[in-house]
Design an enzyme around this catalytic site. Structure first.
Site, PDB file in Angstrom:
ATOM      1  CD  GLU A  14      86.690  39.174  58.716  1.00 48.27           C
ATOM      2  OE1 GLU A  14      86.727  39.155  57.476  1.00 48.27           O
ATOM      3  OE2 GLU A  14      87.564  39.742  59.396  1.00 48.27           O
ATOM      4  N   GLY A  15      81.501  40.737  57.778  1.00 46.56           N
ATOM      5  CA  GLY A  15      80.093  40.659  57.377  1.00 46.56           C
ATOM      6  C   GLY A  15      79.210  40.633  58.606  1.00 46.56           C
TER       7      GLY A  15
END
Length: 386
Positions: free
Chosen positions: A364-365
């Site tokens: 997610e990043g």
């Protein structure tokens, strides 16, 4: 400021804690060795309302908020980081995104199954050469009149090869840059032109299935476009801001699980005539773990609270995700050192926490991406968004 949880929130937290101890923990060692994913367990989690947070009762939701989801995911991750993933795959990713951007027909068709845990969800963004740079993806969808035809591939997609329905991001107009990305709702098991296979060469998260998609002319009906063509990048960025809070909650759980494990072991292990918890160097390790966990908890809970108030939270969510992820990795590392040689053994959970924690710095990043987001907002280059 009010830091106490409500009675309802404490009940939700306790329900998740008991589920983790009674449903997951007893068979976790065997399931980890066999890389077992239990669809029946996902359904039980759905039946308990784990995937209904921030969704209305009309859509099968519980009417509770992000904070309740965080409280549950944290408790599950204290036992198994793998079993934190369904909170994102069922609720914080597909369900919330369709609830915000979908048509009434799309909401009614897909969300109840995700919430119930009877329809396995996913979101397909990452590609072999596309990770942090979402706009560089190569997967594309050609407009064929009444449908789009998709070509390309995705990889490192949670629940790809077991998923029933989920989100796909692909270009429909490459000349428009990131404004040419479009979000689609797809059903890979039911449609031709798509294949999926498992990725089984992972360091950790052995009970959380990960796979890849190959699209070779998959037909997506026009009614399965989420939002409008060209809205995909905006939708994707909004979605990631919600799933990141799930990752932060998972990191909080892993850090807490490592802390509990280290304290229990340090109190029971004797060296030089006394428990190692009475040796100052070990006390320093535990104190650092405890302080970082406490700080991470405040950051994660506050980010979730802001979301529940409908206030901008992208900055606070990235701060929480970054700090909690780094705290989890540090806690897992210290926990292994406190266990000594036993921490290096696969017979003890310390090594599993160590392996699983590393994923939190990536999904997610990455931590670097979170730093970019935080710095951009702190320096005034970009605004804080919902």
């Amino acid at each position: 400021m009010h830091f106490d949880l409500t009675d309802e929130q404490r009940m939700v937290q306790e329900t998740a804690r008991r589920f983790a101890l009674e449903d997951i923990a007893p068979t976790l060692v065997e399931e980890e060795k066999a890389h077992t994913f239990r669809t029946d367990r996902v359904a039980r989690m759905g039946a308990l309302g784990f995937f209904g947070c921030a969704l209305s009762e009309e859509l099968g939701g519980t009417g509770m908020g992000f904070l309740e989801s965080v409280l549950m995911a944290e408790q599950i991750a204290k036992i198994s980081a793998s079993w934190r993933l369904p909170f994102n795959m069922q609720n914080l990713g597909p369900a919330l995104t369709v609830a915000k951007f979908g048509t009434p027909e799309q909401k009614q068709k897909y969300i109840p199954g995700w919430v119930a845990g009877t329809q396995l969800g996913f979101f397909a963004i990452t590609e072999p050469n596309t990770g942090s740079d979402v706009a560089s993806m190569k997967t594309h969808a050609i407009d064929k009149g009444d449908h789009f035809e998709v070509h390309g591939s995705k990889m490192w997609i949670s629940q790809a090869h077991v998923g029933d329905a989920g989100l796909l991001y692909a270009y429909t107009d490459r000349s428009a840059g990131n404004k040419g990305l479009t979000a689609f709702l797809i059903e890979p098991k039911a449609w031709a032109g798509v294949s999926a296979r498992a990725i089984e060469t992972k360091l950790g998260l052995h009970c959380a299935p990960t796979g890849e998609f190959v699209f070779d002319g998959m037909k997506v009906p026009k009614e399965n476009v989420l939002g409008q063509p060209g809205d995909g990048f905006r939708i994707c960025m909004w979605q990631l801001n919600q799933t990141r809070i799930g990752c932060a909650a998972g990191a909080l759980g892993v850090a807490g699980g490592c802390l509990d494990l280290a304290i229990d072991y340090a109190n029971g292990r004797t060296q030089f005539g006394k428990p190692i918890s009475q040796h100052q160097m070990v006390q320093a390790q535990i104190a650092d773990m405890a302080a970082e966990h406490a700080a991470a908890q405040l950051l994660v809970y506050r980010a979730a609270w802001l979301k529940d108030q409908g206030k901008p939270s992208q900055y606070e969510t990235s701060v929480a995700k970054l700090f909690a992820s780094e705290a989890a990795v540090h806690a897992a590392n210290e926990c292994m050192k406190i266990f000594g040689s036993f921490g290096f053994s696969t017979e003890y959970p310390a090594e599993r926490f160590y392996r699983d924690a590393k994923s939190l710095q990536v999904v997610e990043g990455t931590s670097n991406i979170q730093r970019m987001i935080i710095a951009g907002m702190a320096c005034g280059f970009t605004p804080n968004r919902e």
